[in-house]
Write a protein that holds these residues in place. Structure first.
Motif, PDB file in Angstrom:
ATOM      1  N   ASN A 128       3.464  -7.449   4.123  1.00  0.00           N
ATOM      2  CA  ASN A 128       3.322  -7.680   2.691  1.00  0.00           C
ATOM      3  C   ASN A 128       3.691  -6.502   1.805  1.00  0.00           C
ATOM      4  OD1 ASN A 128       2.486 -10.331   3.076  1.00  0.00           O
ATOM      5  ND2 ASN A 128       0.351  -9.751   3.289  1.00  0.00           N
ATOM      6  N   ILE A 129       4.318  -5.486   2.356  1.00  0.00           N
ATOM      7  CA  ILE A 129       4.697  -4.336   1.536  1.00  0.00           C
ATOM      8  C   ILE A 129       6.206  -4.283   1.369  1.00  0.00           C
ATOM      9  CG2 ILE A 129       2.695  -2.868   1.909  1.00  0.00           C
ATOM     10  CD1 ILE A 129       4.001  -1.668   4.286  1.00  0.00           C
ATOM     11  N   GLY A 130       6.628  -3.752   0.249  1.00  0.00           N
ATOM     12  CA  GLY A 130       8.053  -3.669  -0.042  1.00  0.00           C
ATOM     13  C   GLY A 130       8.657  -2.345   0.390  1.00  0.00           C
ATOM     14  N   PRO A 131       9.962  -2.320   0.619  1.00  0.00           N
ATOM     15  CA  PRO A 131      10.606  -1.080   1.061  1.00  0.00           C
ATOM     16  C   PRO A 131      10.760  -0.069  -0.076  1.00  0.00           C
ATOM     17  CG  PRO A 131      12.229  -2.814   0.772  1.00  0.00           C
ATOM     18  CD  PRO A 131      10.880  -3.442   0.524  1.00  0.00           C
ATOM     19  N   ILE A 132      10.816   1.187   0.312  1.00  0.00           N
ATOM     20  CA  ILE A 132      11.139   2.255  -0.633  1.00  0.00           C
ATOM     21  C   ILE A 132      12.396   2.944  -0.132  1.00  0.00           C
ATOM     22  CG2 ILE A 132       8.764   2.643  -1.340  1.00  0.00           C
ATOM     23  CD1 ILE A 132       8.827   5.179   0.415  1.00  0.00           C
ATOM     24  N   ALA A 133      12.942   3.818  -0.923  1.00  0.00           N
ATOM     25  CA  ALA A 133      14.209   4.456  -0.568  1.00  0.00           C
ATOM     26  C   ALA A 133      14.038   5.518   0.516  1.00  0.00           C
ATOM     27  CB  ALA A 133      14.845   5.055  -1.807  1.00  0.00           C
ATOM     28  N   THR A 134      13.114   6.452   0.320  1.00  0.00           N
ATOM     29  CA  THR A 134      13.008   7.575   1.252  1.00  0.00           C
ATOM     30  C   THR A 134      11.554   7.995   1.439  1.00  0.00           C
ATOM     31  OG1 THR A 134      13.263   9.163  -0.536  1.00  0.00           O
ATOM     32  CG2 THR A 134      15.263   8.535   0.638  1.00  0.00           C
ATOM     33  N   PRO A 160       5.847   1.971   2.022  1.00  0.00           N
ATOM     34  CA  PRO A 160       4.598   2.687   1.734  1.00  0.00           C
ATOM     35  C   PRO A 160       3.385   1.809   2.040  1.00  0.00           C
ATOM     36  CG  PRO A 160       5.507   1.800  -0.279  1.00  0.00           C
ATOM     37  CD  PRO A 160       6.480   1.462   0.815  1.00  0.00           C
ATOM     38  N   LEU A 161       2.348   2.403   2.540  1.00  0.00           N
ATOM     39  CA  LEU A 161       1.101   1.688   2.804  1.00  0.00           C
ATOM     40  C   LEU A 161       0.075   2.113   1.761  1.00  0.00           C
ATOM     41  CD1 LEU A 161       1.084   2.156   6.652  1.00  0.00           C
ATOM     42  CD2 LEU A 161       1.379  -0.003   5.452  1.00  0.00           C
ATOM     43  N   THR A 162      -0.708   1.171   1.293  1.00  0.00           N
ATOM     44  CA  THR A 162      -1.717   1.490   0.285  1.00  0.00           C
ATOM     45  C   THR A 162      -2.950   2.147   0.904  1.00  0.00           C
ATOM     46  OG1 THR A 162      -2.601  -0.752   0.472  1.00  0.00           O
ATOM     47  CG2 THR A 162      -0.987  -0.349  -1.270  1.00  0.00           C
ATOM     48  N   SER A 163      -3.145   1.920   2.211  1.00  0.00           N
ATOM     49  CA  SER A 163      -4.256   2.558   2.918  1.00  0.00           C
ATOM     50  C   SER A 163      -3.779   2.909   4.322  1.00  0.00           C
ATOM     51  CB  SER A 163      -5.465   1.620   2.981  1.00  0.00           C
ATOM     52  OG  SER A 163      -5.123   0.446   3.671  1.00  0.00           O
ATOM     53  N   PRO A 164      -4.455   3.834   4.975  1.00  0.00           N
ATOM     54  CA  PRO A 164      -4.030   4.225   6.323  1.00  0.00           C
ATOM     55  C   PRO A 164      -4.123   3.046   7.301  1.00  0.00           C
ATOM     56  CG  PRO A 164      -5.677   5.747   5.464  1.00  0.00           C
ATOM     57  CD  PRO A 164      -5.587   4.606   4.510  1.00  0.00           C
ATOM     58  N   LEU A 165      -3.025   2.722   7.919  1.00  0.00           N
ATOM     59  CA  LEU A 165      -2.991   1.605   8.866  1.00  0.00           C
ATOM     60  C   LEU A 165      -3.931   1.844  10.040  1.00  0.00           C
ATOM     61  CD1 LEU A 165      -1.621  -1.108   9.494  1.00  0.00           C
ATOM     62  CD2 LEU A 165       0.081   0.166  10.783  1.00  0.00           C
ATOM     63  N   LEU A 166      -4.047   3.077  10.477  1.00  0.00           N
ATOM     64  CA  LEU A 166      -4.939   3.365  11.602  1.00  0.00           C
ATOM     65  C   LEU A 166      -6.399   3.133  11.241  1.00  0.00           C
ATOM     66  CD1 LEU A 166      -3.244   6.429  13.314  1.00  0.00           C
ATOM     67  CD2 LEU A 166      -3.137   4.019  13.942  1.00  0.00           C
TER      68      LEU A 166
END
Length: 166
Positions: A73-79, A153-159
């Motif tokens: 559900n997250i969108g891509p960023i450039a770098t 980008p993740l809004t919170s740590p996936l781990l």
């Protein structure tokens, strides 16, 4: 004789129908969520080959589903930030298994930077990403080979989602 042949044909056709019906019921659609996640970390303070397996997550199907949805559900960023700004690099392998047999796997690189930001990128694990030793010079080469573009980008740590007790 004709009755015997007819009965034999009926029995054979019933056997064929029952075999094909049972095959249809055992086949199921592809798995939507992983059953296991292997978590490996690139560590400069270890003598083991890198990335080093640090955890296997399989205890909670709901957590694995939540983590998968977070990635989807997250969108891509450039770098992503430069190698100097990257704090840690993880390799995550999502394994989709049924009855103990792996149907497919998905490989992800997961990084955190010095500012507490988290990024993830799907990629294909290759031998060049496995290292005998890992240090800051390998970090730059590793990130360069994987590429600085198309990270999410993740809004919170996936781990934290996968391992809430951490």
């Amino acid at each position: 004789m004709l009755i015997r042949v007819t009965v034999l044909l009926i029995l054979c056709s019933m056997l064929l129908i029952s075999c094909s019906a049972s095959k249809e019921t055992t086949e199921s659609p592809s798995l939507q969520y992983p059953t296991l996640v292997y978590v490996s970390l690139y560590r400069s303070d270890s003598i083991k080959p890198q990335p080093e397996l640090v955890d296997v997550i399989s205890h909670n199907a709901k957590l694995l589903e939540t983590a998968t949805k977070e990635i989807q559900n997250i969108g891509p960023i450039a770098t992503i930030p430069t190698a100097e700004q990257i704090d840690s690099i993880f390799y995550l392998q999502f394994s989709y298994e049924r009855e103990g047999i792996t149907e497919r796997t998905e490989d992800y690189m997961y990084v955190s930077d010095m500012d507490g930001n988290y990024f993830i990128k799907r990629f294909k694990m290759m031998p060049q990403y496995s290292l005998d030793k890992y240090n800051t010079s390998e970090k730059e080469l590793l990130l360069q080979n994987i590429g600085y573009n198309d990270w999410k980008p993740l809004t919170s740590p996936l781990l934290n989602i996968l391992c809430p007790a951490r």
